[in-house]
Write an enzyme that holds these catalytic residues in place. Sequence first.
Site, PDB file in Angstrom:
ATOM      1  N   GLU A 191      43.554  -1.894 -23.224  1.00  0.00           N
ATOM      2  CA  GLU A 191      44.173  -1.125 -22.374  1.00  0.00           C
ATOM      3  C   GLU A 191      45.138  -1.156 -21.967  1.00  0.00           C
ATOM      4  OE1 GLU A 191      41.753  -2.170 -18.743  1.00  0.00           O
ATOM      5  OE2 GLU A 191      42.034  -4.344 -19.518  1.00  0.00           O
ATOM      6  N   ARG A 236      29.567  -3.542 -15.827  1.00  0.00           N
ATOM      7  CA  ARG A 236      30.927  -4.329 -15.470  1.00  0.00           C
ATOM      8  C   ARG A 236      30.097  -5.789 -14.271  1.00  0.00           C
ATOM      9  NH1 ARG A 236      30.502   1.638 -15.475  1.00  0.00           N
ATOM     10  NH2 ARG A 236      32.791   2.371 -15.993  1.00  0.00           N
ATOM     11  N   ASP A 284      43.217   3.177 -17.523  1.00  0.00           N
ATOM     12  CA  ASP A 284      44.190   2.238 -17.810  1.00  0.00           C
ATOM     13  C   ASP A 284      45.429   2.578 -18.847  1.00  0.00           C
ATOM     14  OD1 ASP A 284      43.480   1.173 -15.089  1.00  0.00           O
ATOM     15  OD2 ASP A 284      42.845  -0.741 -16.554  1.00  0.00           O
ATOM     16  N   HIS A 314       1.086  -1.151   0.193  1.00  0.00           N
ATOM     17  CA  HIS A 314       0.039   0.271   0.028  1.00  0.00           C
ATOM     18  C   HIS A 314       0.882   1.177   0.197  1.00  0.00           C
ATOM     19  CE1 HIS A 314      -2.218   3.081   2.152  1.00  0.00           C
ATOM     20  NE2 HIS A 314      -3.103   2.507   0.851  1.00  0.00           N
ATOM     21  N   SER A 330      39.838   4.422 -21.288  1.00  0.00           N
ATOM     22  CA  SER A 330      41.225   5.370 -21.719  1.00  0.00           C
ATOM     23  C   SER A 330      41.958   5.386 -20.356  1.00  0.00           C
ATOM     24  CB  SER A 330      40.203   6.366 -21.997  1.00  0.00           C
ATOM     25  OG  SER A 330      38.870   6.724 -21.028  1.00  0.00           O
ATOM     26  N   CYS A 347      34.953   3.578 -23.805  1.00  0.00           N
ATOM     27  CA  CYS A 347      35.170   3.584 -22.855  1.00  0.00           C
ATOM     28  C   CYS A 347      35.162   4.788 -21.745  1.00  0.00           C
ATOM     29  CB  CYS A 347      34.750   2.784 -21.825  1.00  0.00           C
ATOM     30  SG  CYS A 347      33.941   0.763 -22.797  1.00  0.00           S
ATOM     31  N   ARG A 377      31.751  -6.691 -19.567  1.00  0.00           N
ATOM     32  CA  ARG A 377      32.950  -7.089 -18.804  1.00  0.00           C
ATOM     33  C   ARG A 377      33.010  -8.125 -17.674  1.00  0.00           C
ATOM     34  NH1 ARG A 377      36.908  -1.955 -16.757  1.00  0.00           N
ATOM     35  NH2 ARG A 377      35.280  -2.384 -15.102  1.00  0.00           N
TER      36      ARG A 377
END
Length: 793
Positions: free
Chosen positions: A677, A507, A701, A417, A699, A748, A575
């Site tokens: 990476e 992820r 890493d 409710h 980008s 990414c 990933r």
Amino acid sequence: MAENMIWFENLKRADVAKVGGKNSSLGEMVSTLAPKGIDVPPGFATTADAFRAFIAANDLEDRIAAEMDALASHKITLAEAGRRVRGMIVEGDWSEDLRTDIGAAYAELARRTGKETPSVAVRSSATAEDLPDASFAGQQETFLNVEGEAALLAACKRCFASLFTDRAISYRTVRGFDHMQVALSVGVQQMVRSDLGGSGVMFSIDTESGFDKVVLINAAWGLGENVVQGAVNPDEYMVYKPFLGREGVVPVVERALGAKEKKMVYAGEGRATKNVPTSRAERSRFVLSEEEIVELARQACTIEGHYGCAMDMEWARDGETGRLYIVQARPETVQSRAGAGAMKSFTLTSKGERLLSGLSVGGAIATGQVCLIEHASDIDRFVDGAVLVTSTTDPDWVPIMKRASAIVTDHGGRTSHAAIVSRELGLPAIVGTGNATHVLHDEQEVTVSCAEGEDGYVYAGIADFEVEDIEVGDLPETRTRIMFNMAAPAAASRWWRMPSDGVGLARMEFVVNNAIKVHPLALTRFDQITDDKVRDEITVLTRAYETRTDYFVDTLALGLSRIAAVHHPNPVIVRMSDFKTNEYAALLGGAQFEPKEENPMIGWRGASRYYSEGYRDGFALECQAIARARREKGFDNIVVMIPFCRTPQEADKVLEVMAENGLRRGDDGLQVYMMCEIPSNVVLAEEFAKRFDGFSIGSNDLTQLTLGVDRDNEQLADVFSERDPAVQWMIEQIVTRAHAAGAKVGFCGQAPSNDPDFARLLVGYGIDSISVTPDAFRAVKANVAEAESGRTK
């Protein structure tokens, strides 16, 4: 008889004026949907004319009108008016023809059901309820397990009287309905023995986001009133509707175990029902099997298709026969009427200590002082604009709920409710916290946040937050695919109206950390765990599953499927787990299985773990979850991505382990990507492209390892830059060389949303896709469109 009673099979949805919204809907289902597999318990309805005849026979019309006029002119209070009118009705006498007709219909129901004195549910159905723009949900009374003609007559009279409960009077006043123009029908329906089985509520739409491709089901043991009232925390299930017709697919995308602290059952010695505690076994297992979940979802779709709109339904499972019944159906009146063109996004910019959590309702943020009210008798002391904190709510609470800034309850699920009314009122609410009334106190300043996904949080103090109006209908078309970065499955449906091209980065570790919570090796090697406390915690978490490992596989498959469902058929690139060793160690039971590393960022992470004997059986569970999501649940739009793969030889080993666990690249259309990476990924791009279908540039890493900069080191912050020429050369090289080898490349990162020039660079390089967080989607889309057209700001 026909003037006073009508059997359900002789009613249609157009008969609202005769028997009210609830009973006309039951009649519609019995008369038209039974051949399509919709089971509705048999029964009959008293007519609106019967109600008016009762009022006339007892000379009540003028007396009731006088009380309503006195209330409107503030001569008496709402409580006084309601009490007087209800007393008049309950004290009224049945005319001979009404008494005879009700008795005859009950006798015929006994003949049809083969029971001498059938137990029935006696439900109120007003002639102004379940309308497209006003639900009137729970405004009148329902009486369960009513047995015998005398008890039935008494219950019918009490239903008539409930047309004038305080909440019903108040609701009609707010909605502008004339009290004297509304009549009440009573539905008398064979009881389903759900006291021995289970029951609950379901919607043919996601009640939070309005996502229209799922069915949401809540379930608890016993009779359904506890779920409707929010008196228990029920199980919650979600099913993806488009796959219900697929052979061999079970498209359940959420299965969350509720506490189900008590159940409503039949009571003896003159009492119709009572609540009793559930057993430990009942609390630790799901009410519905997967087959039953899917069957209910199919019934929801059948009902929705017949009515042509999103539906709110109540169901019950007979514990004696195992049959599933639909006992109520009405149009859903909140999300189905929400505007499709605009969204509001709430973001906390600062917050105090987290005090408690529960299920979030509404997607908004509110602040204010707590007003703690534990009993309905104390609602007169509610302070306008306060945060209402209570154990649970029922329709008596509506007059103060609409004056609250937010609502927090101890008990209840998304179909309780409190949740339903909060949505209708447009208020954020957190239900099922378990202990709000013990943790919070009057006049305490708090922030109620329902803007962080499926879980809602109460924070100490008045937090700062931002509200953004998001228009989704005016976005430009782009050749470059603009995709989402996604972590929380529950947040995925929040953005379903956004025209994204899929998910470029889902992820997995977020699902592991927040939903599973256990290190996979603590499940595969449970016998090796030496800490008794850890063993006990794992036993509790996995209690609903036959094996501990199935807990991991099923929970992960569900979380990933929920993301994939929102974006199907667009790709969702998942990933595989990319925890560092210190992050794995923080999972329950993880410390025993993880080494201590000086620099986990460039240590035992990503691909190197997956084929190692130190984690191989954990990776096997990850693969099994992906396989379950793709094959058993039908989400073949899931793409697998391998992070931190240092060499082509590592890639070969990982692909081999994946194939051993049911994920062979190319089988059933499976694509496998890798994160780009590490500089070696660029240098050996052609070799990696032989093994993978695509690359996704990480980008952060790649910048860190190209420049030799710790991205978290404040002293080197001015050196860390994705715009550095060396980093840009790396990005251009991987795009060019991957395309030459026939592989796709995505990016990414947030840089394209913050920096239009960076978006232009990526488009100039020929990037295939850019993936960003949903809140940055509009900005990136605009930046990319400008870059593609060659225009500048």
